[in-house]
Write a protein that holds these residues in place. Structure first.
Motif, mmCIF file in Angstrom:
data_model
loop_
_atom_site.group_PDB
_atom_site.id
_atom_site.type_symbol
_atom_site.label_atom_id
_atom_site.label_comp_id
_atom_site.label_asym_id
_atom_site.label_seq_id
_atom_site.Cartn_x
_atom_site.Cartn_y
_atom_site.Cartn_z
ATOM 1 N N THR A 150 10.164 -4.771 7.954
ATOM 2 C CA THR A 150 9.695 -3.414 8.234
ATOM 3 C C THR A 150 8.290 -3.198 7.683
ATOM 4 O O THR A 150 7.445 -2.562 8.327
ATOM 5 N N THR A 151 8.032 -3.738 6.500
ATOM 6 C CA THR A 151 6.690 -3.636 5.914
ATOM 7 C C THR A 151 5.663 -4.323 6.805
ATOM 8 O O THR A 151 4.586 -3.778 7.071
ATOM 9 N N THR A 208 2.970 -1.127 2.462
ATOM 10 C CA THR A 208 2.227 -1.285 3.713
ATOM 11 C C THR A 208 0.719 -1.228 3.493
ATOM 12 O O THR A 208 -0.047 -1.407 4.438
ATOM 13 N N THR A 209 0.295 -0.983 2.251
ATOM 14 C CA THR A 209 -1.136 -0.979 1.922
ATOM 15 C C THR A 209 -1.539 -2.365 1.429
ATOM 16 O O THR A 209 -1.140 -2.779 0.343
ATOM 17 N N PRO A 210 -2.305 -3.122 2.206
ATOM 18 C CA PRO A 210 -2.644 -4.499 1.829
ATOM 19 C C PRO A 210 -3.699 -4.552 0.729
ATOM 20 O O PRO A 210 -4.349 -3.547 0.417
ATOM 21 N N LEU A 211 -3.879 -5.739 0.165
ATOM 22 C CA LEU A 211 -4.864 -5.941 -0.899
ATOM 23 C C LEU A 211 -6.284 -6.019 -0.357
ATOM 24 O O LEU A 211 -7.239 -5.973 -1.121
ATOM 25 N N PHE A 212 -6.428 -6.168 0.960
ATOM 26 C CA PHE A 212 -7.756 -6.203 1.576
ATOM 27 C C PHE A 212 -7.646 -5.676 3.000
ATOM 28 O O PHE A 212 -6.542 -5.517 3.541
ATOM 29 N N ASP A 213 -8.780 -5.398 3.597
ATOM 30 C CA ASP A 213 -8.837 -4.787 4.928
ATOM 31 C C ASP A 213 -8.378 -5.772 6.004
ATOM 32 O O ASP A 213 -8.911 -6.875 6.117
ATOM 33 N N LEU A 214 -7.394 -5.366 6.801
ATOM 34 C CA LEU A 214 -6.845 -6.224 7.848
ATOM 35 C C LEU A 214 -7.360 -5.871 9.243
ATOM 36 O O LEU A 214 -6.916 -6.471 10.227
#
Length: 433
Positions: free
Chosen positions: A42-43, A302-308
């Protein structure tokens, strides 16, 4: 209307498969349960800055802590509408592999068509040839296995699904690009319907491998794999850059460099209709390995460590790129060159195989199981359909130049001539109604 439906079906297969790799255990060795896989899937589907990550690549069919029970990722995938690239662990010996087959048959019987229709393909083994090579042994990898065994296991897998809903599903093997380029492994290519390539420029420390070189190193690996594959489909089954860890050669592990790798390597793959399983969504669960490749940290978010996002990515081809060979479909010809011999490959140095040869959580506890398997006859689900989950079996092609007039489509700016042609045909059919 029938013609329009056929055209719509064609267009629906224009996008490729996107997913992540998922181990069967946490870093503590505890086995993941259905709820854990559901949370991960889901994430992945709701990551900020990107979309379309709806497939999961597994390394084993066996639930951790059991001898041959089907992995709980299957009901989690059914519930979350996640497609699966199934994996059968092939480096644990014949008894271990027999348990993988038992789990596969049991899953078909237990989940039926709900399972069959979400399967993208089956991978027999993962980096076994690399771990069995001089490079893998030198890198301190875990035990691998040779090409003859992988070929035998592929045949056993095809026999196991014969007469079931999975009959005809594409079966392949996943390994490093150097393993594929090694001519002594050609028998495995011949036995495969598709070839899965793992490539990590971060680990290629015998070459200039700072982050600015990642794109050209990856493209070179892909070119060599395609040459060896001889027209068979090449799926990108693992690639990535670590967000933390030691410097390897000139390659620095950091979130900034992971983002640059995403923009330079991943975004062009997404825009070129390529089947891709990125390594990885999360590997720091709960402890952070070194290196760590997860795009999220210890907390599943759902907030990643860098811009996707890929809107500002460089989607042009690298200087070493060349158009991929045209695919002949499942079971296509492999009559072209199969790559170099072992001596040439050994000169390449570190191939860019997975961290330590085996990603965190990849090996499940059934690997050392000694339970004598009992026979389970193939079970027909009555569907006669192999299913393909989400999307087509794409291979990498060089993206259009920046001045191309092909329209962008989708969250990743999908630039696909096939999609554009299908869309035009749809509109023509609508106007003709």
């Amino acid at each position: 209307m029938h013609a329009l439906a056929s055209i719509l079906a064609l267009a629906s297969t224009a996008s490729a498969i996107q997913g992540f790799n998922y181990g069967s255990t946490f870093t503590t060795g505890a086995a993941k349960q259905q709820s854990d896989f559901e949370n991960e899937f889901t994430t992945a589907q709701n990551l900020k800055g990107t979309s379309g990550w709806t497939s999961a690549r597994l390394y084993t069919m066996v639930q951790g802590g059991t001898a041959s029970d089907p992995i709980s990722a299957i009901p989690a995938a059914i519930k979350t509408k996640t497609s699966l690239l199934l994996g059968l662990w092939a480096s644990g010996g014949d008894t271990s592999f027999a348990n993988e087959i038992l789990a596969l048959k049991a899953a078909i019987k237990q989940y039926g068509d709900d399972f069959v229709k979400i399967v993208d393909g089956i991978s027999v083994g993962s980096e076994d040839l690399y771990r069995n090579s001089p490079q893998g042994i030198e890198a301190g990898s875990n035990v691998g296995t040779g090409p003859d065994t992988i070929v035998r296991y592929i045949k056993e897998t095809k026999d196991a699904i014969s007469g079931t809903g999975l009959e005809g599903i594409p079966i392949g093997h996943v390994d490093t690009w150097t393993a594929w380029y090694n001519g002594s492994n050609k028998a495995v290519i011949d036995a495969c319907d598709w070839v899965g390539m793992d490539a990590y420029p971060y680990f290629q420390d015998t070459m200039a491998n700072d982050i600015s070189k990642s794109k050209s190193l990856f493209q070179e690996a892909l070119d060599k794999t395609q040459q060896a594959a001889g027209g068979k489909k090449v799926w990108i089954t693992e690639t990535g850059h670590p967000v933390s860890g030691k410097t390897v050669g000139q390659s620095v592990a950091s979130a900034d460099n992971a983002e640059k790798f995403w923009k330079d390597v991943v975004c062009p793959l997404l825009s070129s209709n390529t089947n891709l399983w990125y390594y990885t969504l999360q590997d720091a669960a709960p402890d952070t390995p070194s290196p760590s490749f997860g795009i999220v940290g210890n907390k599943l978010t759902t907030t990643p460590l860098f811009d996707l996002s890929c809107d500002k990515a460089n989607t042009g081809s690298s200087s070493s790129s060349s158009a991929s060979p045209s695919s002949t479909g499942k079971g296509g010809s492999s009559s072209t060159a199969s790559g170099s011999d072992a001596s040439t490959t050994s000169a390449i140095g570190n191939s860019g195989g997975s961290p330590g040869g085996v990603p965190s959580g990849q090996i499940s506890s059934e690997q050392s199981a000694t339970v004598t398997p009992t026979a389970i006859s193939p079970i027909s689900t009555g569907t006669g359909s192999s299913g393909s989950g989400s999307g087509s079996n794409g291979t990498f092609t060089v993206p259009p130049a920046s001045g191309s007039t092909i329209p962008a489509s989708g969250a990743q700016g999908l630039q696909s001539g096939a999609f554009a042609a299908a869309f035009g045909a749809i509109m023509a059919a609508i106007y003709a109604l």
